[in-house]
Write a protein that holds these residues in place. Structure first.
Motif, PDB file in Angstrom:
ATOM      1  N   LYS A  68       0.847  -1.202   0.000  1.00  0.00           N
ATOM      2  CA  LYS A  68       0.000   0.000   0.000  1.00  0.00           C
ATOM      3  C   LYS A  68       0.877   1.245   0.000  1.00  0.00           C
ATOM      4  O   LYS A  68       1.820   1.342   0.774  1.00  0.00           O
ATOM      5  CB  LYS A  68      -0.907   0.023   1.213  1.00  0.00           C
ATOM      6  N   ASN A  84       1.052   5.605   0.133  1.00  0.00           N
ATOM      7  CA  ASN A  84       0.326   6.797   0.574  1.00  0.00           C
ATOM      8  C   ASN A  84       0.178   7.766  -0.609  1.00  0.00           C
ATOM      9  O   ASN A  84       0.596   7.455  -1.730  1.00  0.00           O
ATOM     10  CB  ASN A  84       1.008   7.450   1.785  1.00  0.00           C
ATOM     11  N   SER A  85      -0.370   8.939  -0.354  1.00  0.00           N
ATOM     12  CA  SER A  85      -0.616   9.902  -1.436  1.00  0.00           C
ATOM     13  C   SER A  85       0.670  10.451  -2.055  1.00  0.00           C
ATOM     14  O   SER A  85       0.630  11.026  -3.145  1.00  0.00           O
ATOM     15  CB  SER A  85      -1.486  11.054  -0.932  1.00  0.00           C
ATOM     16  N   LYS A 116       3.188   2.828   2.862  1.00  0.00           N
ATOM     17  CA  LYS A 116       2.528   3.302   4.086  1.00  0.00           C
ATOM     18  C   LYS A 116       3.219   2.820   5.363  1.00  0.00           C
ATOM     19  O   LYS A 116       3.486   3.615   6.256  1.00  0.00           O
ATOM     20  CB  LYS A 116       1.057   2.860   4.103  1.00  0.00           C
ATOM     21  N   LYS A 117       3.455   1.520   5.457  1.00  0.00           N
ATOM     22  CA  LYS A 117       4.007   0.958   6.688  1.00  0.00           C
ATOM     23  C   LYS A 117       5.383   1.555   7.005  1.00  0.00           C
ATOM     24  O   LYS A 117       5.647   1.991   8.134  1.00  0.00           O
ATOM     25  CB  LYS A 117       4.100  -0.564   6.575  1.00  0.00           C
ATOM     26  N   THR A 162       6.620   4.329   5.924  1.00  0.00           N
ATOM     27  CA  THR A 162       6.480   5.760   6.189  1.00  0.00           C
ATOM     28  C   THR A 162       6.042   5.996   7.626  1.00  0.00           C
ATOM     29  O   THR A 162       6.514   6.939   8.276  1.00  0.00           O
ATOM     30  CB  THR A 162       5.495   6.406   5.192  1.00  0.00           C
ATOM     31  N   GLU A 163       5.176   5.149   8.155  1.00  0.00           N
ATOM     32  CA  GLU A 163       4.757   5.271   9.553  1.00  0.00           C
ATOM     33  C   GLU A 163       5.944   5.072  10.493  1.00  0.00           C
ATOM     34  O   GLU A 163       6.080   5.778  11.506  1.00  0.00           O
ATOM     35  CB  GLU A 163       3.642   4.270   9.862  1.00  0.00           C
ATOM     36  N   GLY A 217       1.939  12.450   6.610  1.00  0.00           N
ATOM     37  CA  GLY A 217       0.671  11.931   7.114  1.00  0.00           C
ATOM     38  C   GLY A 217       0.661  11.660   8.601  1.00  0.00           C
ATOM     39  O   GLY A 217      -0.302  11.075   9.110  1.00  0.00           O
TER      40      GLY A 217
END
Length: 159
Positions: free
Chosen positions: A2, A4-5, A10-11, A13-14, A75
Motif C-alpha cells: 500500500k 500513501n498519497s 505506508k508501513k 512511512t509510519e 501523514g
C-alpha cells in the motif's frame, strides 16, 4: 504494498514518522538547552557566546518547524507536549550552565546524538526513496558536522 498519497509505502512511512518524532522531541530539548546557555552564559567570552547561542537556537527553532512539517507531509502528527519530548529525549539536559567551556561541551555532547538519530532517518528515507526527508536530513547533518568542527576548534579538542 500500500502506498500513501506521496507514493511512499505506508508501513515504512509510519516507521519513519515515528523516528522523525523522536528527532523532533530531541531537537526541542536541544533548543531549550541552547536557550538556557544563551540566558545564563557568564564570563569574558559572554558577548561572543551569547550571540553564538542565539544563532544556534534560532537555527534549531527553524529545524523544529521543518521536522514537524515533514511529519505532517508524511501523514503523521508531530509530538507537541513537554511530556512527549521528555519521554523521547536522548540528550543530556543542561542545568544552570554558565561557564563557557561547560556550555560548549554540552553542545558537543548533544550534536553527535542528534546526528545518530538523523543518520537512522537518512537510511530509512533512502530505503523507501523518500527524497524530501532524505534531503532535509542531509542538510541537517552537513550543518551539524560543521558546527561540531567549529566548536571543537574553539574548545581545542580533537574531533
Amino acid at each position: 504494498m500500500k502506498l500513501n498519497s506521496l507514493g511512499l509505502p505506508k508501513k515504512e512511512t509510519e516507521i519513519l514518522v515515528a523516528e522523525l518524532n523522536i528527532l523532533l522531541a530531541n531537537f526541542q530539548v536541544y533548543y531549550q538547552n541552547l536557550r538556557g546557555l544563551h540566558w545564563n552564559i557568564r564570563g569574558k567570552r559572554f558577548f561572543d557566546l551569547h550571540l553564538k547561542f542565539e544563532e544556534l537556537y534560532n537555527d534549531s527553532q527553524l529545524k523544529v518547524d521543518l521536522i514537524a512539517e515533514r511529519i505532517l507531509t508524511l501523514g503523521g502528527t508531530p509530538l507537541h507536549t513537554f511530556e512527549a519530548y521528555v519521554k523521547n529525549n536522548r540528550l543530556p539536559v543542561g542545568h544552570e550552565v554558565s561557564k563557557d567551556e561547560q556550555a560548549i561541551h554540552l553542545i558537543l555532547e548533544c550534536l553527535p546524538l542528534l546526528l545518530k538519530i538523523e543518520r537512522v532517518i537518512l537510511k530509512q528515507a533512502a530505503d523507501i526513496e523518500d527524497e524530501g526527508t532524505n534531503s532535509m536530513m542531509s542538510d541537517f547533518i552537513a550543518e551539524q558536522e560543521k558546527t561540531i568542527w567549529m566548536l571543537s576548534a574553539w574548545a581545542e579538542q580533537e574531533i
